[in-house]
Scaffold this motif. Structure first.
Motif, short mmCIF file in Angstrom:
data_model
loop_
_atom_site.label_atom_id
_atom_site.label_comp_id
_atom_site.label_asym_id
_atom_site.label_seq_id
_atom_site.Cartn_x
_atom_site.Cartn_y
_atom_site.Cartn_z
N SER A 143 35.67 63.49 21.78
CA SER A 143 35.71 64.69 22.61
C SER A 143 35.74 64.39 24.09
CB SER A 143 34.47 65.55 22.35
OG SER A 143 34.39 65.92 21.02
N ASN A 144 35.51 63.15 24.47
CA ASN A 144 35.54 62.79 25.89
C ASN A 144 34.54 63.63 26.68
OD1 ASN A 144 36.38 61.36 28.13
ND2 ASN A 144 37.96 62.84 28.67
N ASN A 145 33.33 63.76 26.12
CA ASN A 145 32.34 64.65 26.70
C ASN A 145 30.98 63.98 26.50
OD1 ASN A 145 30.46 66.67 27.20
ND2 ASN A 145 31.60 68.22 26.11
N LYS A 146 30.20 63.89 27.58
CA LYS A 146 28.93 63.17 27.47
C LYS A 146 27.99 63.85 26.48
CE LYS A 146 29.23 61.74 32.21
NZ LYS A 146 28.93 62.15 33.56
N TYR A 147 27.98 65.20 26.52
CA TYR A 147 27.09 65.91 25.61
C TYR A 147 27.45 65.61 24.16
CZ TYR A 147 25.36 69.03 29.27
OH TYR A 147 24.76 69.55 30.37
N SER A 148 28.75 65.62 23.87
CA SER A 148 29.16 65.39 22.49
C SER A 148 28.83 63.97 22.07
CB SER A 148 30.66 65.61 22.35
OG SER A 148 31.02 66.84 22.88
N LEU A 149 28.98 63.06 23.00
CA LEU A 149 28.68 61.67 22.65
C LEU A 149 27.21 61.53 22.29
CD1 LEU A 149 29.85 58.88 22.53
CD2 LEU A 149 29.19 58.54 24.88
N LEU A 150 26.36 62.13 23.12
CA LEU A 150 24.93 62.08 22.83
C LEU A 150 24.65 62.68 21.46
CD1 LEU A 150 23.15 63.13 26.14
CD2 LEU A 150 22.79 61.05 24.86
N GLY A 151 25.30 63.83 21.21
CA GLY A 151 25.08 64.49 19.93
C GLY A 151 25.55 63.65 18.77
N GLY A 152 26.69 63.03 18.92
CA GLY A 152 27.21 62.19 17.84
C GLY A 152 26.29 61.02 17.55
N MET A 153 25.83 60.37 18.60
CA MET A 153 24.94 59.22 18.40
C MET A 153 23.66 59.63 17.71
SD MET A 153 26.41 56.61 19.43
CE MET A 153 28.13 56.81 19.72
N ARG A 154 23.12 60.77 18.20
CA ARG A 154 21.86 61.22 17.60
C ARG A 154 22.04 61.54 16.13
NH1 ARG A 154 19.43 65.53 21.88
NH2 ARG A 154 18.41 64.03 23.24
N SER A 155 23.16 62.18 15.81
CA SER A 155 23.33 62.58 14.42
C SER A 155 23.54 61.36 13.54
CB SER A 155 24.50 63.53 14.30
OG SER A 155 25.69 62.86 14.57
N ALA A 156 24.20 60.33 14.06
CA ALA A 156 24.37 59.12 13.25
C ALA A 156 23.02 58.50 12.95
CB ALA A 156 25.26 58.13 14.00
N ALA A 157 22.18 58.38 13.99
CA ALA A 157 20.85 57.79 13.77
C ALA A 157 20.06 58.62 12.77
CB ALA A 157 20.11 57.72 15.10
N GLN A 158 20.17 59.93 12.90
CA GLN A 158 19.40 60.79 12.01
C GLN A 158 19.89 60.65 10.58
OE1 GLN A 158 19.14 64.87 13.30
NE2 GLN A 158 19.58 65.51 11.22
N ALA A 159 21.20 60.67 10.39
CA ALA A 159 21.72 60.63 9.03
C ALA A 159 21.35 59.32 8.35
CB ALA A 159 23.24 60.80 9.05
N ILE A 160 21.45 58.24 9.09
CA ILE A 160 21.13 56.94 8.48
C ILE A 160 19.65 56.88 8.13
CG2 ILE A 160 21.03 54.49 8.92
CD1 ILE A 160 23.49 54.84 10.66
#
Lengths: 435, 169, 416
Positions: free
Chosen positions: A164-181
């Motif tokens: 998404s080329n967006n800092k907010y989305s990047l943060l969200g994506g990283m957080r969700s990956a950590a959470q899912a794992i």
């Protein structure tokens, strides 16, 4: 005790044979069995996919209505009777929206991320045993396959955040990956106990092993802790409150799906509900006896005084319908529970989230497996296995077998909780005073 | 300097069962609302119950026989917080009685504060409990004297509801 | 080749990281108003935070200089829309102090009742939005359900649900309608039960506790350095409440407590505000019992009696003035004022009141003309907001919502 689930029901080759008889052809169905498996999988999967999508559409409305009734409001009730067409209207609206791809976003990844997110959920539908015959693919390692595939959806999330080329989305994506794992581990370990009991990873077999009234179901008496762990991990996997940090509206303006509009956003949205439906269905299949009725006997059995195994023809069809009814009823119970939790609890912070999984759920599930292993393999003096004394296996078993089982569970779980609460804890009041 | 917060991410510090019990209490409170009647008012089938003093649409009352009450003193225009909202033009006729030629109020800019209704010396400009004022263009929101003036019967009705006597000259 | 050999990754300080500059707002669901926070993040830790305000500047103070005193009054509601009655109060009492106007006791009690009801609505909205920022959606609707009841009460008195324009110089616009006191009383009676319900969802919830206990701690020196007032100050342990230290209206005749916290963290600020709601209920109940004249019907009956007695005296030939007038404490206007041309004498006054956000003050300079020379607002949110970077720097970004929500900042008051 139970028969392994066949890959396709026995009436399928008969029907095909009847069709082929019209052309005067005859086939040796023993050789063509694998084709029938594939055919059955395709037919049922299509049917289930359609029904499941309709279910998802209903769930979106159900969430709004349930949340509204819990806050003394009425949900949508203008579009269609009781607001039934609301989701359709929302879908049409989203279809008409302009499809924006942000400048600087990776076009290919941006477009493919929602599909990647949705695909694994779609695959799940083939593994859910809706009724004894309505199971698209009876994989021998079904339970393992489910959780392996669910990890793929995390890739879609992270891609959405990155592309998404967006800092907010990047943060969200990283957080969700950590959470899912983090939450996949307790998820799998909770199911491990159930697999231990059944002796098979085939989901159809796991359901069949819970035949009987509700106290025979795994999640009711045998391993309620597993049910608890599985339910919480489900909420975390599906990104629902209290674990909805990746899409926290007030913190990150929707997180990984900030930049998505129109149908792509709808795909994320629907995929989340589809995943909730699929996970609730698995919850029911693993822990709540799948399609079995809580009374032990099906209502149709009680009405017609026949055994379920002997029913044929239209009675069998009626039985399948009743099984589907029980399955859906229990699944929607869990979906309602998820929505109820959403209405009550606030969100967990990222460090709280990780701490809850790694420091509480995983140790709890390890101890849980320990207890289950003891239950299954413990041998009484005299060489008899404890399992022979467990109530679920012997109807009308004695008080002593109940006592043995309750004592084991109480000792282990009670000890765990006392250990947790006393050794490393402060009382609530003391904690408030010492901050 | 503010001290850094203690990061309570250590879940072993919670009394687990107590935490679950509190969550359970909260959830049962939320569920109890499920069984209470909804407080939604289904507008427009059900209209809200407005008080007599409600700041709705402005109107110009008349005497019981329908003749104008306004004397063109410009008091309302002078206390209006929005400049040039109320425009009044008047002239005096042969008997030195005031005749209002033009009385426009731009409802699009009005903030419904009630200043004008308070200072009117003849109790002429008042509020109606009408809040459905939307229209399709800004020009349509500019009300002129014809739109604002109530008939004699309507004015008497307005006064009756609020416990005032009908105004006969 | 090991990871240390890859160029550009390691510096002398270790693994090279970049700071992320994130712009929170101005359009953001959780900055309560239009606030821009330029935040520099290192991972999840906030390294720097610069609030940028001014998006809501509407020249409220300048407007006073080009409008007459009464003309300016309706805009006061909008200085800070959640505490309209408090904005009105400081303005009106500044004029009353400059011009030495008489304010009847009934008016004081009506002002107290409306201000405390306004405090309840403001705290209810704060409660709902605070929990919405934390992630729970239901308490917002419960809070708004109570606000609806209070708005109905306000609508019956003033005619408007939110922008009241009710106080006048030396009095109020109109008396309470008949039966209002009873309705208010029945509402206040069930309010503490509702507050208990809210608390059952929130106060001991382990998720809320973990997000608020020990977070955003403000000690007393920090509060005083930045001029923080209101509930945030009381949560840090300083028992400063203008209703007790500088009593205005008739607060010295009412018995109530001032809730004070001990640790000054987010949890304490939450508890202090919930306790303040309960205290407001107590204050309102006492005011309703003690209001001079009681219900409006009572006042009207008394007035009718006096009129009848005066008429009878006139018929008998006696002096109607021998019949005593209505108790002056029962009036709703202290003296007759021509609102259009009102000119207070030249003078200066600074009045304060305890608004839900803290110390709200109005510094008025009048020069004897119908328009004020200068009206300066001391907004509580301005000082409360200035302490935000101090609380956030060095702490986790995800604590921002809890801390900022607990400060109860309303941006219109910051920008005016």
């Amino acid at each position: 005790m139970y028969q392994p689930t066949p890959d396709f029901p026995e009436w399928l080759p008969r029907i095909f044979q009847k069709i082929l008889d019209l052309f005067g052809l005859s086939v040796n169905w023993a050789d063509w069995g694998s084709l029938l498996t594939v055919l059955w999988a395709v037919v049922v999967f299509t049917l289930i996919a359609v029904v499941a999508q309709a279910s998802v559409i209903f769930m979106v409305l159900m969430e709004r209505k349930v949340l509204a009734w819990m806050t003394q409001r009425k949900g949508p009730n203008r579009v269609g009777p009781w607001g039934a067409l609301q989701t359709l209207a929302d879908g049409v609206k989203l279809l008409f929206k302009e499809d924006i791809i942000p400048k600087g976003a990776n076009k290919f990844l941006f477009t493919i991320a929602p599909a990647l997110f949705f695909l694994p959920t779609f695959v799940f539908f083939g593994l859910i045993p809706f009724t004894s015959q309505l199971l698209a693919v009876a994989l021998p390692a079904g339970a393992l396959f489910v959780f392996a595939i669910s990890s793929l959806s995390v890739v879609g999330l992270v891609l959405a955040g990155w592309a998404s080329n967006n800092k907010y989305s990047l943060l969200g994506g990283m957080r969700s990956a950590a959470q899912a794992i983090s939450y996949e581990i307790p998820l799998v370990m909770a199911v491990l106990g159930v697999v231990l009991f059944t002796g098979s990873m085939n989901i159809g077999d796991i359901v069949k092993a819970q035949q009987g009234p509700f106290w025979n179901w795994y999640g009711v008496l045998l391993t309620p802790v597993s049910l608890f762990i599985f339910f919480i991990s489900t909420l975390a996997e599906v990104n629902r409150v209290p674990f909805d940090l990746p899409e926290a509206e007030s913190e990150l303006v929707s997180g990984y799906n900030t930049e998505y509009t129109g149908m792509k956003f709808a795909l994320f949205f629907l995929a989340e509900y589809a995943a909730l439906f699929a996970m609730s269905a698995f919850n029911v299949a693993f822990f709540l006896g799948g399609y079995f009725s809580p009374f032990g006997k099906f209502i149709l059995e009680l009405l017609t005084h026949q055994e379920a195994a002997q029913m044929t023809g239209p009675l069998q069809l009626g039985l399948q319908v009743e099984m589907l009814f029980w399955f859906m009823m229990k699944t929607y119970l869990f979906i309602f529970l998820a929505m109820w939790v959403r209405g009550t609890l606030p969100r967990l912070k990222p460090d709280q989230l990780m701490g809850f999984s790694w420091k509480f759920l995983i140790p709890l599930s390890l101890i849980n497996i320990f207890v289950i292993a003891i239950e299954k393999f413990m041998v009484l003096p005299g060489g008899e296995s404890v399992m022979n004394h467990l109530p679920i296996l012997q109807p009308g078993s004695s008080l002593s077998s109940w006592a043995i089982w309750i004592v084991i569970a109480a000792v282990v779980f009670g000890g765990f909780f006392i250990l947790m609460s006393r050794l490393l804890s402060e009382k609530l009041e003391a904690r408030l005073a010492h901050r | 300097m503010s001290t850094s917060p203690q990061h309570h991410n250590d879940f072993t510090q919670n009394r687990v069962l107590e935490g679950l019990k509190e969550i359970g209490k909260g959830m049962s409170t939320v569920l109890s609302h499920y069984f209470r009647p909804p407080v939604t008012l289904e507008y427009p089938e059900v209209m809200p119950d407005l008080s007599d003093r409600f700041h709705g649409r402005l109107c110009l009352l008349t005497k019981s026989d329908g003749t104008d009450l306004c004397i063109g003193c410009q008091a309302c225009a002078r206390v209006c917080p929005c400049n040039d909202l109320i425009q009044i033009e008047m002239h005096r006729d042969a008997q030195k009685k005031p005749v209002i030629d033009q009385f426009t109020i731009d409802l699009g800019r009005c903030i419904f504060c009630g200043n004008c209704t308070e200072v009117c010396p003849v109790d002429c400009i008042k509020f109606l409990p009408d809040f459905e004022l939307s229209d399709f263009s800004r020009e349509a929101l500019v009300l002129d004297k014809k739109d604002l003036t109530l008939s004699g019967e309507e004015s008497d009705q307005w006064r009756l509801v609020r416990g005032m006597e009908p105004l006969v000259e | 080749m090991s990871i240390q050999d890859i160029p550009g990754i390691f510096t002398e300080q270790g693994l090279k990281t970049e700071d992320l500059v994130v712009n929170i707002g101005p359009q953001h669901p959780s900055t309560h108003g239009v606030l821009r926070l330029i935040t520099t993040l290192n991972g999840e830790v906030v390294k720097d935070m610069v609030p940028v305000i001014g998006y809501l500047h509407r020249s409220k103070e300048k407007m006073a200089e080009s409008r007459s005193y009464f003309q300016y009054q309706p805009t006061l509601d909008r200085v800070e829309y959640l505490s309209s009655f408090f904005d009105h109060y400081v303005y009106v009492s500044a004029i009353e102090r400059i011009a030495n106007l008489k304010v009847p006791k009934r008016v004081q009690y009506i002002r107290m009742i409306t201000m405390e009801l306004n405090r309840i609505t403001s705290h209810l909205l704060w409660f709902g939005t605070f929990l919405l920022d934390l992630g729970a959606t239901s308490p917002l609707f419960y809070a708004f359900r109570e606000r609806e009841d209070i708005f109905k009460l306000f609508e019956d008195v003033t005619g408007a649900r939110m922008m009241y324009n009710y106080y006048r110089f030396g009095g109020v616009n109109a008396d309470l309608p008949p039966g209002w006191i009873e309705r208010c009383r029945s509402f206040i009676r069930q309010m503490p039960h509702k507050i208990d319900e809210y608390e059952s969802i929130v106060t001991k919830n382990p998720i809320v506790l973990d997000r608020t206990v020990g977070i955003g701690r403000m000690d007393q020196e920090l509060c005083m350095k930045y001029g923080v007032t209101g509930s945030s100050l009381r949560a840090s342990g300083i028992a400063q409440d203008l209703r007790k230290t500088n009593p205005y209206c008739c607060y010295d005749e009412i018995a109530f407590d001032v809730p004070v916290g001990t640790h000054g963290d987010v949890y304490d600020r939450y508890m202090v505000r919930m306790a303040e709601m309960r205290e407001s209920c107590k204050i309102i109940e006492q005011c309703l019992d003690r209001i001079p004249g009681g219900d409006n019907q009572n006042v009207r009956n008394k007035q009718a009696e006096i009129d009848a007695a005066k008429a009878a005296a006139k018929e008998r030939g006696e002096d109607p003035k021998s019949v005593p007038d209505l108790d002056p404490d029962w009036l709703i206007q202290g003296q007759k004022i021509n609102l259009m041309t009102y000119k207070p004498p030249a003078g200066e006054a600074f009045t304060v009141c305890e608004s839900p956000r803290g110390m709200l003050g109005c510094h008025m300079i009048s020069d004897g003309t119908p328009k004020a020379y200068r009206v300066k607002w001391r907004g509580a949110s301005f000082s409360n907001l200035s302490v935000l970077p101090e609380l956030m720097i060095g702490n986790l970004y995800s604590d921002l919502m809890a801390i900022f929500g607990s400060l109860d900042v309303i941006l219109p008051e910051v920008d005016r």
